[in-house]
Motif scaffolding. Structure first.
Motif, PDB file in Angstrom:
ATOM      1  N   UNK A  72      22.611   7.324 -25.563  1.00 27.50           N
ATOM      2  CA  UNK A  72      23.171   6.342 -24.728  1.00 27.50           C
ATOM      3  C   UNK A  72      22.303   4.753 -25.028  1.00 27.50           C
ATOM      4  N   UNK A  73      21.005   5.002 -25.493  1.00 28.56           N
ATOM      5  CA  UNK A  73      20.267   3.901 -25.668  1.00 28.56           C
ATOM      6  C   UNK A  73      20.640   3.239 -27.097  1.00 28.56           C
ATOM      7  N   UNK A  74      21.122   4.174 -28.010  1.00 28.32           N
ATOM      8  CA  UNK A  74      21.381   3.527 -29.053  1.00 28.32           C
ATOM      9  C   UNK A  74      20.938   4.234 -30.363  1.00 28.32           C
ATOM     10  N   UNK A  75      20.173   5.430 -29.973  1.00 29.09           N
ATOM     11  CA  UNK A  75      19.716   6.414 -31.217  1.00 29.09           C
ATOM     12  C   UNK A  75      21.028   6.824 -32.038  1.00 29.09           C
ATOM     13  N   UNK A  76      21.229   6.942 -33.157  1.00 28.73           N
ATOM     14  CA  UNK A  76      22.505   7.469 -33.793  1.00 28.73           C
ATOM     15  C   UNK A  76      22.157   8.732 -34.577  1.00 28.73           C
ATOM     16  N   UNK A  77      22.717   9.613 -34.638  1.00 33.25           N
ATOM     17  CA  UNK A  77      22.522  10.946 -35.143  1.00 33.25           C
ATOM     18  C   UNK A  77      22.669  10.836 -36.626  1.00 33.25           C
ATOM     19  N   UNK A  78      23.725   9.751 -37.124  1.00 34.29           N
ATOM     20  CA  UNK A  78      23.776   9.843 -38.591  1.00 34.29           C
ATOM     21  C   UNK A  78      22.601   8.989 -39.198  1.00 34.29           C
ATOM     22  N   UNK A  79      21.712   8.393 -38.428  1.00 32.21           N
ATOM     23  CA  UNK A  79      20.513   7.461 -38.811  1.00 32.21           C
ATOM     24  C   UNK A  79      19.292   8.173 -38.650  1.00 32.21           C
ATOM     25  N   UNK A  80      19.174   8.788 -37.560  1.00 36.26           N
ATOM     26  CA  UNK A  80      18.088   9.573 -37.091  1.00 36.26           C
ATOM     27  C   UNK A  80      18.320  11.127 -36.883  1.00 36.26           C
ATOM     28  N   UNK A  81      17.276  11.611 -37.207  1.00 43.32           N
ATOM     29  CA  UNK A  81      17.185  13.128 -36.741  1.00 43.32           C
ATOM     30  C   UNK A  81      16.726  13.524 -35.584  1.00 43.32           C
ATOM     31  N   UNK A  82      17.548  13.962 -34.594  1.00 39.18           N
ATOM     32  CA  UNK A  82      17.127  14.435 -33.342  1.00 39.18           C
ATOM     33  C   UNK A  82      17.040  15.819 -33.124  1.00 39.18           C
ATOM     34  N   UNK A  83      15.834  16.280 -32.698  1.00 42.52           N
ATOM     35  CA  UNK A  83      15.677  17.610 -32.553  1.00 42.52           C
ATOM     36  C   UNK A  83      14.887  18.299 -31.580  1.00 42.52           C
ATOM     37  N   UNK A  84      14.822  19.495 -31.333  1.00 40.40           N
ATOM     38  CA  UNK A  84      13.911  20.224 -30.159  1.00 40.40           C
ATOM     39  C   UNK A  84      12.700  20.994 -30.644  1.00 40.40           C
ATOM     40  N   UNK A  85      11.623  20.516 -30.167  1.00 37.33           N
ATOM     41  CA  UNK A  85      10.444  21.154 -30.649  1.00 37.33           C
ATOM     42  C   UNK A  85      10.689  22.681 -30.702  1.00 37.33           C
ATOM     43  N   UNK A  86      10.867  23.334 -29.521  1.00 36.55           N
ATOM     44  CA  UNK A  86      10.903  24.795 -29.459  1.00 36.55           C
ATOM     45  C   UNK A  86      11.907  25.395 -30.439  1.00 36.55           C
ATOM     46  N   UNK A  87      12.923  24.852 -30.863  1.00 31.79           N
ATOM     47  CA  UNK A  87      13.817  25.357 -31.606  1.00 31.79           C
ATOM     48  C   UNK A  87      13.161  25.409 -33.341  1.00 31.79           C
ATOM     49  N   UNK A 208      17.645   4.085 -16.462  1.00 29.06           N
ATOM     50  CA  UNK A 208      18.896   3.829 -17.432  1.00 29.06           C
ATOM     51  C   UNK A 208      20.211   4.281 -17.026  1.00 29.06           C
ATOM     52  N   UNK A 209      20.190   5.325 -16.101  1.00 32.65           N
ATOM     53  CA  UNK A 209      21.260   5.805 -15.668  1.00 32.65           C
ATOM     54  C   UNK A 209      22.047   5.228 -14.457  1.00 32.65           C
ATOM     55  N   UNK A 210      21.400   4.376 -13.698  1.00 34.31           N
ATOM     56  CA  UNK A 210      21.419   3.801 -12.501  1.00 34.31           C
ATOM     57  C   UNK A 210      22.503   2.758 -12.802  1.00 34.31           C
ATOM     58  N   UNK A 211      23.642   2.744 -11.809  1.00 31.16           N
ATOM     59  CA  UNK A 211      24.574   1.489 -12.031  1.00 31.16           C
ATOM     60  C   UNK A 211      25.177   1.204 -10.674  1.00 31.16           C
ATOM     61  N   UNK A 212      26.164   0.462 -10.457  1.00 37.27           N
ATOM     62  CA  UNK A 212      26.888   0.105  -9.058  1.00 37.27           C
ATOM     63  C   UNK A 212      25.652  -0.173  -7.976  1.00 37.27           C
ATOM     64  N   UNK A 213      26.158   0.516  -6.871  1.00 33.49           N
ATOM     65  CA  UNK A 213      25.315   0.141  -5.868  1.00 33.49           C
ATOM     66  C   UNK A 213      24.206   0.773  -5.960  1.00 33.49           C
ATOM     67  N   UNK A 249      17.233  -9.689 -19.494  1.00 28.92           N
ATOM     68  CA  UNK A 249      18.641  -9.444 -19.133  1.00 28.92           C
ATOM     69  C   UNK A 249      19.509 -10.638 -19.174  1.00 28.92           C
ATOM     70  N   UNK A 250      18.907 -11.810 -18.921  1.00 30.17           N
ATOM     71  CA  UNK A 250      19.616 -13.210 -18.742  1.00 30.17           C
ATOM     72  C   UNK A 250      19.405 -14.039 -20.120  1.00 30.17           C
ATOM     73  N   UNK A 251      20.223 -14.926 -20.082  1.00 28.35           N
ATOM     74  CA  UNK A 251      19.931 -15.938 -21.247  1.00 28.35           C
ATOM     75  C   UNK A 251      19.187 -17.007 -20.994  1.00 28.35           C
ATOM     76  N   UNK A 252      18.343 -17.243 -22.154  1.00 32.69           N
ATOM     77  CA  UNK A 252      17.271 -18.243 -21.963  1.00 32.69           C
ATOM     78  C   UNK A 252      17.607 -19.462 -21.123  1.00 32.69           C
ATOM     79  N   UNK A 253      18.878 -20.061 -21.194  1.00 31.63           N
ATOM     80  CA  UNK A 253      18.965 -21.149 -20.243  1.00 31.63           C
ATOM     81  C   UNK A 253      18.949 -20.423 -19.090  1.00 31.63           C
ATOM     82  N   UNK A 285      25.716  -2.282 -19.829  1.00 31.90           N
ATOM     83  CA  UNK A 285      27.086  -1.755 -19.691  1.00 31.90           C
ATOM     84  C   UNK A 285      27.536  -0.649 -21.033  1.00 31.90           C
ATOM     85  N   UNK A 286      26.865  -1.073 -22.253  1.00 33.51           N
ATOM     86  CA  UNK A 286      27.245  -0.208 -23.470  1.00 33.51           C
ATOM     87  C   UNK A 286      26.506   1.127 -23.301  1.00 33.51           C
ATOM     88  N   UNK A 287      25.313   0.950 -22.522  1.00 34.67           N
ATOM     89  CA  UNK A 287      24.439   2.239 -22.382  1.00 34.67           C
ATOM     90  C   UNK A 287      25.308   3.096 -21.434  1.00 34.67           C
TER      91      UNK A 287
END
Ligand code: TRP
Ligand code: SF4
Length: 333
Positions: A72-87, A208-213, A249-253, A285-287
């Motif tokens: 969700x944050x933007x790691x991409x499996x085509x670019x980064x290798x994501x794996x599990x230690x115990x595997x 990261x998953x908090x949204x809405x109310x 999160x807000x613009x410099x202005x 939103x993209x996340x």
């Protein structure tokens, strides 16, 4: 020229918060997108056992959930290798071999060891596994012959120990491993909603998953400049955690306008936070969209992990063949 290899990991402690996102994760993503690096990121689920061996019910679910947060944050499996230690069982074998050459004194004097033991006094951490935490971490790192290890400052003693163990290995068995460099992650000073360090254990995190109310409620309850009691009191935005979030999160202005309105008591904290909640919702939103996608497609996550495990295993197997050869330990025919 071969790309330099980067390796880092996180223990699967549950949902990641905005402090994790703007600290470790954004740095991982920048390294991934840099182009000169080949990135390996893994879930350190065996490391979770060093302190949570008595409560393992959630480790598996937390592992998957953390990978969702990464994607969700933007790691991409085509670019980064994501794996599990115990595997990757080779981590356990290299851990065992490194444990043979690691002096106990190095582990006993590790500041993190003493601190965490005191912090988690309610758990019995007088175990072999907990003392050996940095040895397993050393195995994780040198397995991939990593050049760089992006970590927060709290992990520096562990990377330093990895460097010492690696030098000792190379001295005893020949120069097999590069000495890894810690790549210090800049962490913006994002505090939790109660003004303390943002931490899961303080129950003060914006996830990261908090949204809405949920997101609106948490932002509305954030501590502000403590001296600003009344709406008519001028505020000191430089001392306010809400302002720090606005800067992300807000613009410099918009930030400049809020700062001067705060100093002149032209904006109230309620309004300032309302704007912040809207800006965070928009920025995240993209996340949130990616999280929703992966939550609805668990089979994609499993496929990404399976692919990452396969890529990691290829390197781990080759490294272990070299290690066994260097130690003259194997009789594989
Ligand atoms: N100890 C790290 C942490 O708690 C997690 C970790 C395990 C790690 N193995 C690693 C980090 C190897 C970097 C490299 O955050
Ligand atoms: Fe903080 Fe905004 Fe209130 Fe100023 S107006 S004290 S920046 S919340």
């Amino acid at each position: 020229m071969a790309r330099k290899r980067i390796l880092s990991g996180m223990r699967p402690t549950g949902k990641l918060h905005l402090g994790n996102l703007h600290g470790a994760l954004s740095n991982w993503i920048a390294l991934q997108n840099h182009g000169d690096y080949e990135c390996y990121y893994f879930v350190a689920d065996w490391h979770a056992l060093t302190s949570d061996y008595a409560t393992t019910d959630e480790i598996r679910a937390n592992t998957l959930d953390m990978v969702i947060d990464w994607l969700a944050a933007g790691l991409e499996p085509e670019k980064s290798t994501l794996f599990i230690q115990s595997a990757i069982k080779e981590h356990a074998e290299l851990f065992l071999l490194l444990s043979m050459i690691t002096p106990l004194a190095w582990l006993e004097r590790n500041p993190t060891y003493k601190e965490v033991k005191e912090e988690l006094a309610q758990k019995d951490l007088s175990t072999f596994g907990f003392l050996g935490y940095p040895v397993l971490q050393a195995a994780d790192i040198i397995m991939y012959k990593a050049y760089g290890v992006p970590v927060g400052i709290d992990q520096l003693p562990h990377v330093e120990l990895t460097r010492e163990i690696t030098r000792r290995f190379n001295f005893l068995y020949g120069e097999l491993f590069p000495i890894p460099e810690p790549l210090l992650t800049e962490v913006p000073k994002l505090l939790g909603i109660d003004g303390r360090k943002m931490s899961k254990s303080y129950d003060n995190s914006i996830f990261m998953s908090d949204r809405g109310e949920t997101l609106e409620r948490k932002v509305a309850s954030m501590f502000t400049d403590p001296q600003r009691q009344r709406r008519s009191d001028p505020g000191r935005p430089e001392l306010c955690n809400v302002r720090t979030f606005h800067q992300l999160y807000s613009s410099a202005d918009a930030v400049a306008e809020i700062e001067s309105a705060c100093r002149g008591a032209d904006i109230g904290c309620t309004e300032c936070k309302r704007r912040l909640a809207a800006a965070v919702a928009e920025g995240m939103r993209p996340v949130h969209e990616r999280r929703e996608h992966y939550s609805n497609h668990p089979e994609e996550i499993l496929a990404i992990i399976a692919d990452g495990n396969r890529r990691a295993a290829g390197i781990a197997k080759a490294t272990l063949a070299e290690v066994r050869e260097a130690l003259k330990i194997s009789h594989e025919l």
